[in-house]
Design an enzyme around this catalytic site. Structure first.
Site, PDB file in Angstrom:
ATOM      1  N   GLN A  75       0.813  -1.209   0.000  1.00  0.00           N
ATOM      2  CA  GLN A  75       0.000   0.000   0.000  1.00  0.00           C
ATOM      3  C   GLN A  75       0.852   1.267   0.000  1.00  0.00           C
ATOM      4  O   GLN A  75       2.058   1.228   0.248  1.00  0.00           O
ATOM      5  CB  GLN A  75      -0.912   0.014   1.232  1.00  0.00           C
ATOM      6  N   HIS A  76       0.173   2.375  -0.295  1.00  0.00           N
ATOM      7  CA  HIS A  76       0.680   3.743  -0.092  1.00  0.00           C
ATOM      8  C   HIS A  76       1.694   4.232  -1.116  1.00  0.00           C
ATOM      9  O   HIS A  76       1.856   5.440  -1.268  1.00  0.00           O
ATOM     10  CB  HIS A  76       1.324   3.915   1.301  1.00  0.00           C
ATOM     11  N   ASP A 230      -2.293  -4.920   0.009  1.00  0.00           N
ATOM     12  CA  ASP A 230      -1.860  -6.227   0.498  1.00  0.00           C
ATOM     13  C   ASP A 230      -2.651  -6.720   1.702  1.00  0.00           C
ATOM     14  O   ASP A 230      -2.987  -7.908   1.786  1.00  0.00           O
ATOM     15  CB  ASP A 230      -0.356  -6.228   0.804  1.00  0.00           C
TER      16      ASP A 230
END
Length: 469
Positions: A75-76, A230
């Site tokens: 992520q991110h 994830d």
């Protein structure tokens, strides 16, 4: 095991590697799999992910015979595309903490953490995409001026699987969008004003698809699932339900559970994410998890199995020795520039066994703090499901119940992020209202009496870190 005859592929593009699993769409039976490594670092060009995906798919026997594919990924990560779809600069990953000051600036500019918790369900820290966009605007203004579309690692890989090209064809999902800092799980809408405040200008963002909505097709005709982050993929792969708290010990440590209502924690400890099924996924993340054990084992000059045996040979509580495992800074608590520390060294604790035990207990205590934060938000914890590479450690499995104070279930080792992505692909293929029911195999149950002194000593040591000037 008989099946539908149709195959689906699930991709896990994590920080360290790419895994591809090919499964039967109806039964979930594993047909074949492959993997490839990612480069180290907190800044990676997305082309490296594509190369790894291509290699992992080849090692899995190729994707020509699959009917659908979905991608779960870290992520991110900030992926910025120009108007022609070219990557402007290497992606800043979730564990790149250079945007910590940008996070503090953004929180202050909008009046504090309460605003952010209500606006997007989470308080921005260095991990979040929005803080990385502010960093880009401040430190690389020429790159920021070229940004046409901002997307995430899984978005970009799904788009490439569909042929790439026009950046307006990039799509995302609720789970990953909820980790940007400019999309609200509660309203299901972007906050372009927040993105503009970070980047200094408007930029395109991918439309957010529903849990089983098709994101496009590969050139070979396979359906593309919306993909997800994830943790949402792992939750789907495990088949977690409300009341199941998943503790995942990988490069990062995460504690999360499916929930029926969005969360909004102004302390910033609990991130109010969405999941991959239409529900929500309140989550606590620590930057330091399995690599704490890797580093401690390297310090002691032993492999991980020997390390686990050493930890189990020491008494519970490690004789008062406490490791505060902030070896890469920390996100929970938000101390991006902190370092690890060892407390309680004496002649009788200065030995490999006690140090190994302290490393395992310290890592688990940090995750137990996350569990406490979830329950403080009203989350029910009937059981803990322990997954991730760190769950393969005999020491982690045995010690976890004494730290968490509840029964711990450990499913068969598996690639749960890739499995969750494959399950999503099968869901897209089926057109059903719910994802297919797949077996996760046998589960081991670990019991143990809670040892409150472990958490108490850890809290004292961590508190001293928090009190540093």
């Amino acid at each position: 095991m008989s099946g539908s005859g149709r195959l689906v592929a699930g991709v896990d593009s994590s920080t360290q590697s790419c895994k591809v699993v090919i499964r039967d769409a109806e039964t979930g039976a594993l047909v074949r799999e492959g993997r490839a490594a990612h480069p180290d670092g907190t800044e990676v060009h997305p082309d490296a992910w594509w190369s790894a995906l291509t290699e992992a798919a080849q090692r899995a026997g190729g994707l020509d015979d699959v009917a659908a594919i979905a991608v779960g990924a870290q992520q991110h990560g900030m992926v910025c595309l120009d108007e022609s779809g070219q990557v402007i600069r290497p992606a800043l990953l979730w564990n790149d903490t250079r945007s910590a000051a940008a996070g503090r600036e953004l929180v202050a500019e909008f009046g504090g953490p309460d605003f952010w918790a209500q606006a997007v369900g989470s308080v921005p820290v260095a991990s979040f995409t929005i803080t990385k966009l502010r960093w880009l605007a401040e430190h690389e203004p020429s790159s920021a001026a070229r940004v046409h579309t901002v997307c995430l690692p899984h978005d970009w890989l799904t788009w490439r699987l569909g042929g790439g090209g026009d950046p307006s064809a990039v799509r995302t999902d609720r789970g990953d969008a909820s980790g940007t800092g400019y999309w609200s799980p509660a309203t299901g809408r972007y906050r372009p004003d927040l993105l503009r405040a970070a980047l200094g200008r408007d930029a395109g963002v991918p439309p957010v698809l529903g849990p089983a909505e098709e994101a496009g097709r590969t050139r070979g005709g396979a359906a593309l699932g919306p993909g997800t982050g994830d943790n949402a993929a792992a939750s789907l792969g495990i088949g977690a339900l409300p009341g199941d708290v998943v503790v995942s010990i990988g490069t990062s440590g995460t504690v999360f559970t499916p929930a029926g209502q969005p969360s909004a924690d102004p302390s910033g400890i609990v991130a109010g994410f969405a999941d991959a099924t239409g529900r929500f996924l309140p989550l606590v993340c620590t930057l330091n998890a399995s690599r704490v054990m890797d580093s401690a084992a390297r310090l002691l000059g032993v492999d991980l199995d020997t390390f686990a045996n050493l930890a189990l040979s020491a008494p519970a509580g490690a004789g008062g020795l406490v490791l505060v495992p902030y070896l890469e800074g920390e996100r929970t608590p938000n101390l991006p520039l902190s370092t690890g520390s060892l407390h309680g060294l004496r002649h009788d604790t200065m030995n490999p066994a006690h140090l190994a035990r302290a490393a395992v207990e310290g890592m688990l205590c940090a995750l137990a703090d996350g569990l406490d934060a979830l329950t403080a938000e009203g989350v029910e914890c009937r059981r803990v499901i322990l997954v991730g590479g760190g769950a393969r450690s005999a020491a982690v499995r045995a010690i976890a119940p004494t730290v968490f104070g509840v029964s711990v279930l450990v499913p068969e080792p598996g690639e749960y992020v890739a499995d969750g992505a494959a399950r999503q692909a099968a869901w897209v293929l089926s057109g059903a209202a719910e994802p297919p029911t797949w077996s996760t195999g046998t589960t081991e149950v670990y019991e143990g009496d809670a040892v409150p002194a472990i958490r108490q000593r850890y809290a004292e040591a961590a508190g001293r870190v928090l009190d540093r000037p």
